[in-house]
Write a protein that holds these residues in place. Structure first.
Motif, PDB file in Angstrom:
ATOM      1  N   ILE A 257      38.179  44.400  29.343  1.00  0.00           N
ATOM      2  CA  ILE A 257      39.457  44.791  29.945  1.00  0.00           C
ATOM      3  C   ILE A 257      40.332  43.555  30.121  1.00  0.00           C
ATOM      4  CG2 ILE A 257      40.545  45.858  31.947  1.00  0.00           C
ATOM      5  CD1 ILE A 257      37.792  47.187  32.457  1.00  0.00           C
ATOM      6  N   GLN A 258      41.552  43.655  29.665  1.00  0.00           N
ATOM      7  CA  GLN A 258      42.512  42.590  29.897  1.00  0.00           C
ATOM      8  C   GLN A 258      43.053  42.721  31.311  1.00  0.00           C
ATOM      9  OE1 GLN A 258      46.203  42.791  27.713  1.00  0.00           O
ATOM     10  NE2 GLN A 258      46.424  40.571  27.685  1.00  0.00           N
ATOM     11  N   VAL A 259      42.877  41.686  32.107  1.00  0.00           N
ATOM     12  CA  VAL A 259      43.350  41.738  33.485  1.00  0.00           C
ATOM     13  C   VAL A 259      44.685  41.029  33.663  1.00  0.00           C
ATOM     14  CG1 VAL A 259      41.053  42.010  34.465  1.00  0.00           C
ATOM     15  CG2 VAL A 259      41.948  39.723  34.091  1.00  0.00           C
ATOM     16  N   ALA A 260      45.018  40.113  32.768  1.00  0.00           N
ATOM     17  CA  ALA A 260      46.323  39.446  32.865  1.00  0.00           C
ATOM     18  C   ALA A 260      46.574  38.642  31.605  1.00  0.00           C
ATOM     19  CB  ALA A 260      46.380  38.530  34.090  1.00  0.00           C
ATOM     20  N   SER A 261      47.844  38.508  31.257  1.00  0.00           N
ATOM     21  CA  SER A 261      48.265  37.600  30.194  1.00  0.00           C
ATOM     22  C   SER A 261      49.358  36.699  30.751  1.00  0.00           C
ATOM     23  CB  SER A 261      48.771  38.386  28.974  1.00  0.00           C
ATOM     24  OG  SER A 261      49.872  39.190  29.329  1.00  0.00           O
ATOM     25  N   PHE A 262      49.511  35.530  30.163  1.00  0.00           N
ATOM     26  CA  PHE A 262      50.385  34.511  30.736  1.00  0.00           C
ATOM     27  C   PHE A 262      51.309  33.961  29.662  1.00  0.00           C
ATOM     28  CE2 PHE A 262      46.304  34.600  32.861  1.00  0.00           C
ATOM     29  CZ  PHE A 262      46.662  34.776  34.187  1.00  0.00           C
ATOM     30  N   ASN A 263      52.380  33.349  30.106  1.00  0.00           N
ATOM     31  CA  ASN A 263      53.311  32.719  29.182  1.00  0.00           C
ATOM     32  C   ASN A 263      52.995  31.240  29.024  1.00  0.00           C
ATOM     33  OD1 ASN A 263      54.019  31.938  31.729  1.00  0.00           O
ATOM     34  ND2 ASN A 263      56.235  32.132  31.423  1.00  0.00           N
ATOM     35  N   ARG A 264      51.718  30.907  29.050  1.00  0.00           N
ATOM     36  CA  ARG A 264      51.247  29.540  28.892  1.00  0.00           C
ATOM     37  C   ARG A 264      50.004  29.545  28.004  1.00  0.00           C
ATOM     38  NH1 ARG A 264      55.416  28.872  31.053  1.00  0.00           N
ATOM     39  NH2 ARG A 264      55.983  27.484  32.756  1.00  0.00           N
ATOM     40  N   THR A 265      49.724  28.401  27.414  1.00  0.00           N
ATOM     41  CA  THR A 265      48.472  28.222  26.678  1.00  0.00           C
ATOM     42  C   THR A 265      47.337  28.038  27.677  1.00  0.00           C
ATOM     43  OG1 THR A 265      49.598  27.174  24.810  1.00  0.00           O
ATOM     44  CG2 THR A 265      47.244  26.759  25.037  1.00  0.00           C
ATOM     45  N   ILE A 266      46.268  28.773  27.510  1.00  0.00           N
ATOM     46  CA  ILE A 266      45.103  28.656  28.390  1.00  0.00           C
ATOM     47  C   ILE A 266      44.045  27.828  27.671  1.00  0.00           C
ATOM     48  CG2 ILE A 266      43.281  29.903  29.608  1.00  0.00           C
ATOM     49  CD1 ILE A 266      45.134  32.228  29.959  1.00  0.00           C
ATOM     50  N   TRP A 267      43.841  26.605  28.136  1.00  0.00           N
ATOM     51  CA  TRP A 267      42.852  25.719  27.539  1.00  0.00           C
ATOM     52  C   TRP A 267      41.456  25.958  28.094  1.00  0.00           C
ATOM     53  CZ3 TRP A 267      44.189  23.384  23.298  1.00  0.00           C
ATOM     54  CH2 TRP A 267      45.498  22.980  23.101  1.00  0.00           C
ATOM     55  N   THR A 268      41.382  26.388  29.315  1.00  0.00           N
ATOM     56  CA  THR A 268      40.078  26.539  29.956  1.00  0.00           C
ATOM     57  C   THR A 268      40.189  27.510  31.124  1.00  0.00           C
ATOM     58  OG1 THR A 268      38.225  25.325  30.970  1.00  0.00           O
ATOM     59  CG2 THR A 268      40.435  24.615  31.563  1.00  0.00           C
ATOM     60  N   ALA A 269      39.062  27.949  31.626  1.00  0.00           N
ATOM     61  CA  ALA A 269      39.019  28.820  32.802  1.00  0.00           C
ATOM     62  C   ALA A 269      37.619  28.741  33.389  1.00  0.00           C
ATOM     63  CB  ALA A 269      39.366  30.264  32.441  1.00  0.00           C
ATOM     64  N   ASP A 270      37.514  29.090  34.655  1.00  0.00           N
ATOM     65  CA  ASP A 270      36.214  29.135  35.317  1.00  0.00           C
ATOM     66  C   ASP A 270      36.302  30.139  36.454  1.00  0.00           C
ATOM     67  OD1 ASP A 270      33.559  28.482  35.710  1.00  0.00           O
ATOM     68  OD2 ASP A 270      33.999  26.853  37.111  1.00  0.00           O
ATOM     69  N   CYS A 271      35.141  30.612  36.917  1.00  0.00           N
ATOM     70  CA  CYS A 271      35.093  31.568  38.019  1.00  0.00           C
ATOM     71  C   CYS A 271      34.135  31.051  39.074  1.00  0.00           C
ATOM     72  CB  CYS A 271      34.667  32.949  37.533  1.00  0.00           C
ATOM     73  SG  CYS A 271      33.175  32.969  36.519  1.00  0.00           S
ATOM     74  N   ASN A 272      34.346  31.502  40.314  1.00  0.00           N
ATOM     75  CA  ASN A 272      33.482  31.051  41.399  1.00  0.00           C
ATOM     76  C   ASN A 272      32.139  31.774  41.336  1.00  0.00           C
ATOM     77  OD1 ASN A 272      34.304  33.577  42.191  1.00  0.00           O
ATOM     78  ND2 ASN A 272      34.899  32.988  44.258  1.00  0.00           N
ATOM     79  N   SER A 273      31.223  31.392  42.226  1.00  0.00           N
ATOM     80  CA  SER A 273      29.846  31.863  42.138  1.00  0.00           C
ATOM     81  C   SER A 273      29.710  33.358  42.368  1.00  0.00           C
ATOM     82  CB  SER A 273      28.969  31.108  43.144  1.00  0.00           C
ATOM     83  OG  SER A 273      29.456  31.283  44.468  1.00  0.00           O
ATOM     84  N   ASP A 274      30.600  33.978  43.156  1.00  0.00           N
ATOM     85  CA  ASP A 274      30.484  35.421  43.387  1.00  0.00           C
ATOM     86  C   ASP A 274      31.389  36.244  42.485  1.00  0.00           C
ATOM     87  OD1 ASP A 274      32.979  35.013  44.430  1.00  0.00           O
ATOM     88  OD2 ASP A 274      32.438  35.517  46.500  1.00  0.00           O
ATOM     89  N   GLY A 275      32.075  35.593  41.557  1.00  0.00           N
ATOM     90  CA  GLY A 275      32.835  36.317  40.555  1.00  0.00           C
ATOM     91  C   GLY A 275      34.070  37.014  41.050  1.00  0.00           C
ATOM     92  N   THR A 276      34.636  36.595  42.145  1.00  0.00           N
ATOM     93  CA  THR A 276      35.827  37.231  42.687  1.00  0.00           C
ATOM     94  C   THR A 276      37.098  36.448  42.420  1.00  0.00           C
ATOM     95  OG1 THR A 276      35.513  36.135  44.831  1.00  0.00           O
ATOM     96  CG2 THR A 276      34.496  38.311  44.526  1.00  0.00           C
ATOM     97  N   GLN A 277      36.974  35.174  42.050  1.00  0.00           N
ATOM     98  CA  GLN A 277      38.135  34.323  41.859  1.00  0.00           C
ATOM     99  C   GLN A 277      37.979  33.532  40.566  1.00  0.00           C
ATOM    100  OE1 GLN A 277      37.906  31.982  45.419  1.00  0.00           O
ATOM    101  NE2 GLN A 277      38.881  33.542  46.711  1.00  0.00           N
TER     102      GLN A 277
END
Length: 511
Positions: A257-277
């Motif tokens: 599921i796509q939750v969001a798209s942005f008007n920027r290049t996304i080089w990286t991403a990470d999530c916290n330990s409980d998967g909420t952020q």
């Protein structure tokens, strides 16, 4: 009859020549003294010859077993350093690994690798199976079944392993212990319009993605963006039961599921330990995204691309690595303003979220102060960050020139506390991965050489070219329960790590 020996009198000694006793007095000042010889030092346990020889020749397992039987499983000595039997066993296994390549897997795992779990409905009931998720530069995501339950899929393609590199001492053994095959559908699980940036496992259930509350069955997927369109983030959910009757592993399709798209290049991403952020590194700064509320917070604006990010274990601080070589921590609790995505449901998650930083002097000063007071500089672009879970104050960073450093967040202004030398790199991504016990560090450079170091000592344990192209993705799964007794991906090997390159998918393991 011989005279009886003289009696010993306290405070006196007997002179047989003069046949008399003399009092024992103190030493005469200035007289030479003969001190009693000191007792011999206690014998230290002998160092195994192979271990004392350094990186080129490590202790073999029979020698370590002998040392354990003689001196116990506690402290032993190797290379004039104190160590433990368990750690020396890990070093010995890592110095002589086996590497396998899976045929027909070119261009499928050159950007991201992650292991998840899937629930399979088999004729014998429900079974959990390991699933390898791969992401490629051409925008495809594929699923590879690792468990014996996947074998029952009639429409799946089987990918056979072949030895890519085998130590001389294990060449005969490798012929008798072939690695297990993996299975996947002929078509990709999902196709995106741009390169996959990262795949990160989620540990927590959140609304709108299913009701099966089990960990390690969901992942955050980010795409780079191309042309006029920016990057996007998705949630992959494998918590629904896969029915064998459907005939194909990918026919089940799961949920992505796509939750969001942005008007920027996304080089990286990470999530916290409980998967909420989640945190997102773009070409113009860092953004914070609340996966439950679908709310966006702009955290930091900069002119340099953010190429790497890593949440600390507490979830309150995220490390950011920039193209200009800077590494600095950001406190996610100090985000400045929110931009809700206005997505009413996952099915309508198509709206582009603008990432336009608010021109706010107090906010800009606060961000600049944070960077200047707690930033550390590496010699070139920071392309990978790894926080140690055993102590979140310590983290590893790699830069594109081949430098790999260990830092202490409490002493970040003093620079690195450990270096890991040997890599050859100049302009490509240099990924890092550590084993679950956080004893070993694995990476691969532009010289197509895979290297393993001891995290604690910085000693290089293994260095060998095992493929014709550099490795750009790694995954070292947690060694826990074995979900299928006949699997070759857990119980039968002391450790194992997935490696991805343009040439294909590789698996390295100990014995």
């Amino acid at each position: 009859m011989a005279p009886p020996p003289p009696k010993e009198l306290p405070g006196f000694y007997y002179d047989p020549d003069k046949n008399r006793y003399f009092p024992i007095r103190g030493l005469i000042p200035g007289a030479a003294t003969r001190r009693p010889a000191p007792p011999p030092p206690p014998a230290e346990p002998p160092v195994p010859q192979a271990a004392a020889a350094g990186c080129s020749k490590r202790a073999r397992q029979p020698e370590l077993l002998h040392a354990r039987e003689m001196y116990g499983g506690g402290v032993i000595f190797s290379n004039k350093r104190k160590s433990t039997f368990m750690r020396q066993c890990q070093y010995a296994q890592a110095s002589q690994p086996m590497v396998w390549k899976y045929k027909g897997t070119a261009l499928v795992a050159d950007k991201a690798l992650e292991e998840l779990y899937a629930t399979i409905q088999t004729p014998n009931g429900l079974k959990e199976s390991k699933v390898l998720v791969t992401g490629s530069m051409n925008g495809t995501v594929r699923l590879y079944g690792l468990g014996t339950a996947i074998v029952n899929f009639e429409a799946e393609m089987e990918f056979l392993p072949e030895p890519a590199w085998t130590p001389l001492v294990k060449q005969k053994a490798s012929m008798n212990s072939a690695l297990a095959s993996i299975w996947s559908a002929e078509t990709a699980f999902s196709n995106f319009s741009s390169s996959v940036t990262c795949i990160k496992r989620l540990q927590h259930h959140f609304p709108g993605v299913g009701n099966f509350n089990s960990s390690s069955q969901r992942a955050l997927v980010a795409t780079l963006g191309s042309g006029e369109s920016g990057g996007s983030i998705y949630i992959m959910d494998l918590s629904d039961t896969i029915e064998l009757a459907m005939g194909s592993f990918n026919a089940y399709r799961g949920n992505i599921i796509q939750v969001a798209s942005f008007n920027r290049t996304i080089w990286t991403a990470d999530c916290n330990s409980d998967g909420t952020q989640a945190v997102i590194g773009t070409n113009s700064g860092a953004a914070f995204f609340d996966l439950e509320r679908r709310a966006l917070s702009w955290m930091y604006h900069c002119k340099s691309d953010i190429l790497s990010q890593q949440f600390m274990q507490s979830g309150n601080v995220v490390l950011c690595g920039l193209r200009n070589g800077s590494i600095f921590p950001l406190d996610v609790r100090q985000r400045q303003h929110n931009s809700p995505t206005e997505l009413s449901s996952p099915g309508t998650a198509r709206r582009t979220v603008p990432l336009t930083p608010r021109r706010h002097n107090r906010w800009r000063n606060q961000a600049d102060n944070t960077k200047s007071s707690r930033a550390v500089a590496m010699s070139s672009a920071v392309c990978s960050l790894v926080v140690l879970s055993s102590d979140e104050h310590y983290f590893l960073g790699s830069s594109m020139d081949g430098s790999i450093k260990l830092f202490d967040l409490r002493l970040i202004q003093k620079g690195p506390i450990q270096s890991y030398a040997g890599h050859v790199n100049s302009h490509t991504h240099l990924p890092l991965v550590v084993d679950p016990s956080e004893t070993l560090l694995l990476s691969g450079g532009e010289d197509c050489t895979v290297r393993i170091w001891s995290i604690k000592t910085g000693e290089q344990i293994f260095a060998q070219s095992v493929a014709g192209s550099l490795f750009t993705a790694f995954c070292w799964p947690e060694s826990g329960r074995d979900l299928h007794n006949s699997s070759m991906f857990g119980l039968n090997h002391s450790w194992g790590a997935w490696m991805g390159s343009r040439d294909g998918l590789f698996y390295m393991h100990g014995t």
